[in-house]
Write a protein that holds these residues in place. Structure first.
Motif, PDB file in Angstrom:
ATOM      1  N   ILE A 233     -33.816  14.676 -51.048  1.00 13.20           N
ATOM      2  CA  ILE A 233     -34.163  13.619 -52.001  1.00 13.20           C
ATOM      3  C   ILE A 233     -32.970  12.726 -52.347  1.00 13.20           C
ATOM      4  O   ILE A 233     -33.137  11.515 -52.517  1.00 13.20           O
ATOM      5  N   GLU A 234     -31.760  13.291 -52.416  1.00 14.96           N
ATOM      6  CA  GLU A 234     -30.600  12.435 -52.736  1.00 14.96           C
ATOM      7  C   GLU A 234     -30.397  11.394 -51.645  1.00 14.96           C
ATOM      8  O   GLU A 234     -30.224  10.207 -51.932  1.00 14.96           O
ATOM      9  N   GLN A 235     -30.410  11.823 -50.400  1.00 12.68           N
ATOM     10  CA  GLN A 235     -30.227  10.898 -49.271  1.00 12.68           C
ATOM     11  C   GLN A 235     -31.368   9.886 -49.221  1.00 12.68           C
ATOM     12  O   GLN A 235     -31.150   8.697 -49.002  1.00 12.68           O
ATOM     13  N   THR A 236     -32.584  10.343 -49.459  1.00  8.87           N
ATOM     14  CA  THR A 236     -33.744   9.450 -49.455  1.00  8.87           C
ATOM     15  C   THR A 236     -33.575   8.376 -50.522  1.00  8.87           C
ATOM     16  O   THR A 236     -33.794   7.178 -50.262  1.00  8.87           O
ATOM     17  N   MET A 237     -33.154   8.771 -51.718  1.00 10.70           N
ATOM     18  CA  MET A 237     -32.989   7.815 -52.804  1.00 10.70           C
ATOM     19  C   MET A 237     -31.838   6.853 -52.524  1.00 10.70           C
ATOM     20  O   MET A 237     -31.924   5.669 -52.845  1.00 10.70           O
ATOM     21  N   GLU A 238     -30.772   7.343 -51.906  1.00  8.28           N
ATOM     22  CA  GLU A 238     -29.662   6.451 -51.544  1.00  8.28           C
ATOM     23  C   GLU A 238     -30.131   5.372 -50.576  1.00  8.28           C
ATOM     24  O   GLU A 238     -29.795   4.193 -50.734  1.00  8.28           O
ATOM     25  N   LEU A 239     -30.913   5.768 -49.567  1.00  2.65           N
ATOM     26  CA  LEU A 239     -31.445   4.790 -48.612  1.00  2.65           C
ATOM     27  C   LEU A 239     -32.351   3.792 -49.317  1.00  2.65           C
ATOM     28  O   LEU A 239     -32.316   2.596 -49.036  1.00  2.65           O
ATOM     29  N   LEU A 240     -33.175   4.287 -50.214  1.00  6.33           N
ATOM     30  CA  LEU A 240     -34.085   3.409 -50.944  1.00  6.33           C
ATOM     31  C   LEU A 240     -33.340   2.410 -51.824  1.00  6.33           C
ATOM     32  O   LEU A 240     -33.747   1.252 -51.937  1.00  6.33           O
ATOM     33  N   MET A 241     -32.259   2.841 -52.449  1.00  5.23           N
ATOM     34  CA  MET A 241     -31.554   1.998 -53.410  1.00  5.23           C
ATOM     35  C   MET A 241     -30.672   0.929 -52.768  1.00  5.23           C
ATOM     36  O   MET A 241     -30.332  -0.046 -53.426  1.00  5.23           O
ATOM     37  N   GLU A 242     -30.317   1.110 -51.501  1.00  5.25           N
ATOM     38  CA  GLU A 242     -29.455   0.133 -50.824  1.00  5.25           C
ATOM     39  C   GLU A 242     -30.051  -1.262 -50.893  1.00  5.25           C
ATOM     40  O   GLU A 242     -31.192  -1.482 -50.481  1.00  5.25           O
ATOM     41  N   ASP A 243     -29.269  -2.203 -51.387  1.00  4.34           N
ATOM     42  CA  ASP A 243     -29.620  -3.629 -51.356  1.00  4.34           C
ATOM     43  C   ASP A 243     -30.932  -3.986 -52.042  1.00  4.34           C
ATOM     44  O   ASP A 243     -31.611  -4.925 -51.618  1.00  4.34           O
ATOM     45  N   LEU A 244     -31.306  -3.254 -53.077  1.00  2.00           N
ATOM     46  CA  LEU A 244     -32.525  -3.602 -53.809  1.00  2.00           C
ATOM     47  C   LEU A 244     -32.216  -4.599 -54.916  1.00  2.00           C
ATOM     48  O   LEU A 244     -31.159  -4.517 -55.548  1.00  2.00           O
ATOM     49  N   GLY A 245     -33.149  -5.493 -55.152  1.00  2.00           N
ATOM     50  CA  GLY A 245     -33.028  -6.426 -56.264  1.00  2.00           C
ATOM     51  C   GLY A 245     -33.335  -5.718 -57.574  1.00  2.00           C
ATOM     52  O   GLY A 245     -33.850  -4.598 -57.590  1.00  2.00           O
TER      53      GLY A 245
END
Length: 143
Positions: free
Chosen positions: A93-105
């Motif tokens: 989940i940590e890695q998944t959330m890091e990928l999700l958070m990259e470059d989000l507005g």
């Protein structure tokens, strides 16, 4: 033989067709995942792999968050506390959330925070939710 997942092609095709946050599409992916609960490891891996493929495009990766949420909630409603998807997603989940958070507005970040609050309230990813970096970035008033 659980190494051969018969619905793999159908699931991946349905996931790849997820081009927006359409609740009908998200529900379709979640239903197909829950229907294939016997292959939950494959389902979770397919979702994580899809996220890695679309990570550069916020419009495509945010719907993955909706799928994870819908899949866990639907599985919990249908299978109860013993549903396997949440525990399996929790492993990365940590890695998944890091990928999700990259470059989000900012608007998308608020949506992610909303999901994290919801998961915390429902006890999803309880063992790791406090470690997720997104929580450290949350406004204390949102927590």
């Amino acid at each position: 033989d659980l190494s051969q997942w018969p619905a793999k092609r159908e699931f991946n095709k349905t996931l790849a067709a997820l081009r927006s946050r359409s609740s009908a599409r998200v529900t379709e992916v979640a239903k197909l995942g829950v229907h294939n609960v016997r292959y939950y490891k494959h389902v979770v891996h397919a979702v994580e792999k899809h996220l890695a493929r679309v990570r550069a495009d916020p419009e495509l990766k945010l719907p993955v968050l909706f799928v994870i949420d819908a899949l866990c909630k639907m599985a919990r409603a249908k299978l109860g506390a013993k549903e396997p998807f949440t525990a399996r997603f929790e492993q990365n989940i940590e890695q998944t959330m890091e990928l999700l958070m990259e470059d989000l507005g900012a608007d998308d970040v608020r949506k992610v925070h909303s999901f994290v609050r919801s998961w915390r309230n429902k006890g999803f990813f309880a063992n790791k939710i406090v470690e997720i970096q997104v929580l450290a970035d949350m406004d204390p008033e949102e927590a």
